[in-house]
Design a protein around this motif. Sequence first.
Motif, mmCIF file in Angstrom:
data_model
loop_
_atom_site.group_PDB
_atom_site.id
_atom_site.type_symbol
_atom_site.label_atom_id
_atom_site.label_comp_id
_atom_site.label_asym_id
_atom_site.label_seq_id
_atom_site.Cartn_x
_atom_site.Cartn_y
_atom_site.Cartn_z
ATOM 1 N N PHE A 22 0.814 -1.216 0.000
ATOM 2 C CA PHE A 22 0.000 0.000 0.000
ATOM 3 C C PHE A 22 0.850 1.269 0.000
ATOM 4 N N LEU A 23 2.124 1.161 0.365
ATOM 5 C CA LEU A 23 3.003 2.323 0.291
ATOM 6 C C LEU A 23 3.367 2.668 -1.153
ATOM 7 N N VAL A 24 3.260 1.691 -2.042
ATOM 8 C CA VAL A 24 3.714 1.885 -3.420
ATOM 9 C C VAL A 24 2.576 1.798 -4.433
ATOM 10 N N ALA A 25 1.684 0.806 -4.251
ATOM 11 C CA ALA A 25 0.683 0.490 -5.270
ATOM 12 C C ALA A 25 -0.205 1.667 -5.677
ATOM 13 N N PRO A 26 -0.741 2.480 -4.738
ATOM 14 C CA PRO A 26 -1.614 3.576 -5.174
ATOM 15 C C PRO A 26 -0.932 4.539 -6.143
ATOM 16 N N TYR A 27 0.350 4.819 -5.923
ATOM 17 C CA TYR A 27 1.077 5.753 -6.781
ATOM 18 C C TYR A 27 1.327 5.151 -8.163
ATOM 19 N N VAL A 28 1.639 3.855 -8.199
ATOM 20 C CA VAL A 28 1.865 3.182 -9.481
ATOM 21 C C VAL A 28 0.578 3.156 -10.288
ATOM 22 N N VAL A 29 -0.536 2.823 -9.632
ATOM 23 C CA VAL A 29 -1.827 2.750 -10.327
ATOM 24 C C VAL A 29 -2.204 4.107 -10.903
ATOM 25 N N ILE A 30 -2.083 5.168 -10.105
ATOM 26 C CA ILE A 30 -2.431 6.508 -10.593
ATOM 27 C C ILE A 30 -1.508 6.931 -11.729
ATOM 28 N N LEU A 53 -5.301 7.997 -1.678
ATOM 29 C CA LEU A 53 -5.700 6.590 -1.705
ATOM 30 C C LEU A 53 -4.890 5.766 -0.714
ATOM 31 N N GLY A 54 -3.656 6.177 -0.492
ATOM 32 C CA GLY A 54 -2.797 5.445 0.431
ATOM 33 C C GLY A 54 -3.339 5.409 1.849
ATOM 34 N N LEU A 100 3.432 -1.747 16.096
ATOM 35 C CA LEU A 100 2.147 -1.239 15.607
ATOM 36 C C LEU A 100 2.179 0.268 15.399
ATOM 37 N N ILE A 101 2.640 0.994 16.413
ATOM 38 C CA ILE A 101 2.672 2.457 16.316
ATOM 39 C C ILE A 101 3.685 2.907 15.271
ATOM 40 N N GLY A 102 4.825 2.211 15.199
ATOM 41 C CA GLY A 102 5.835 2.558 14.199
ATOM 42 C C GLY A 102 5.322 2.374 12.781
ATOM 43 N N ALA A 103 4.623 1.254 12.534
ATOM 44 C CA ALA A 103 4.069 1.012 11.201
ATOM 45 C C ALA A 103 3.040 2.078 10.837
ATOM 46 N N ALA A 104 2.189 2.444 11.812
ATOM 47 C CA ALA A 104 1.182 3.484 11.557
ATOM 48 C C ALA A 104 1.844 4.823 11.256
ATOM 49 N N ALA A 105 2.872 5.170 12.030
ATOM 50 C CA ALA A 105 3.559 6.452 11.832
ATOM 51 C C ALA A 105 4.235 6.511 10.468
ATOM 52 N N ILE A 106 4.853 5.412 10.054
ATOM 53 C CA ILE A 106 5.530 5.387 8.754
ATOM 54 C C ILE A 106 4.522 5.557 7.619
ATOM 55 N N MET A 107 3.413 4.831 7.685
ATOM 56 C CA MET A 107 2.432 4.896 6.593
ATOM 57 C C MET A 107 1.752 6.259 6.532
ATOM 58 N N ILE A 108 1.345 6.781 7.692
ATOM 59 C CA ILE A 108 0.691 8.093 7.704
ATOM 60 C C ILE A 108 1.670 9.176 7.263
ATOM 61 N N GLY A 109 2.896 9.132 7.780
ATOM 62 C CA GLY A 109 3.906 10.121 7.410
ATOM 63 C C GLY A 109 4.246 10.078 5.934
ATOM 64 N N TRP A 110 4.357 8.869 5.383
ATOM 65 C CA TRP A 110 4.674 8.693 3.951
ATOM 66 C C TRP A 110 3.606 9.345 3.076
ATOM 67 N N ASN A 111 2.347 9.053 3.372
ATOM 68 C CA ASN A 111 1.267 9.577 2.540
ATOM 69 C C ASN A 111 1.051 11.069 2.738
ATOM 70 N N LEU A 112 1.206 11.548 3.971
ATOM 71 C CA LEU A 112 1.096 12.988 4.203
ATOM 72 C C LEU A 112 2.189 13.750 3.466
ATOM 73 N N THR A 113 3.407 13.198 3.479
ATOM 74 C CA THR A 113 4.518 13.834 2.769
ATOM 75 C C THR A 113 4.242 13.880 1.273
ATOM 76 N N ALA A 114 3.711 12.772 0.737
ATOM 77 C CA ALA A 114 3.411 12.729 -0.695
ATOM 78 C C ALA A 114 2.359 13.766 -1.072
ATOM 79 N N VAL A 115 1.307 13.857 -0.267
ATOM 80 C CA VAL A 115 0.252 14.841 -0.556
ATOM 81 C C VAL A 115 0.802 16.256 -0.444
ATOM 82 N N GLY A 116 1.629 16.497 0.560
ATOM 83 C CA GLY A 116 2.227 17.823 0.724
ATOM 84 C C GLY A 116 3.093 18.209 -0.454
ATOM 85 N N LEU A 117 3.909 17.269 -0.943
ATOM 86 C CA LEU A 117 4.733 17.539 -2.122
ATOM 87 C C LEU A 117 3.866 17.783 -3.344
#
Length: 223
Positions: A22-30, A53-54, A100-117
Amino acid sequence: MKALFWKDVRINRLPLLVGMVFLVAPYVVIALIPDADSRMSFWSRVLMTGGSLGFAGVYITMALLGGNIIATERADRSAEFLAYLPPSKRQILMSKGVLLIGAAAIMIGWNLTAVGLGVVLSDVEWAGKSRELTEALGAVAALGIAAAGTGWCASSMLSSSGGPVGLGLLLPLVVVIGTRVFNYALGWPTDDWLVRTMFAGCVLTGVLLFIVGCVYYLRRVEP
């Protein structure tokens, strides 16, 4: 502690693999879907739409990981083995919480950064819209927090991961529906109030259930 953490990574490799997809697939599909009518540049569209979508991937991954992270050890009876080893239940629980918290932080941070960029690279005027976008994405991310807390709590009580994962997927949706009914009952039908109360309801549900799961796990005596 390090050994416990890597043990948890190993037994939760399937939910973590889903999260990596899910970290990669939404961006590839779009990126592969042409959109000649879009007013945004290619990279802006990929980053903003893919990142949005992420957040759905955060919700699904957190339900899978939260529901699997404790119960799976009871299913394969390794929880009984761990009970006789030197690490305390607090250390075992801390290792799982960090994962659990680390995985959530990485995924949320990754997608927020992408949207911000994407916003930075966009040719579209976003003045006055950034707050609405942030609140909407925050509400979706809150679904992931609720899913993680629900799955974690159920996983601490049950001996198989199917039920906790199902509850992790279902309860956040119940909270969202309940929030909408609550808004209309109090005469708050505006989108702003809906997003804010949905965010608050999901975060509160996730945090409270996470705490309940921790307390139950620490007091439970493994058979």
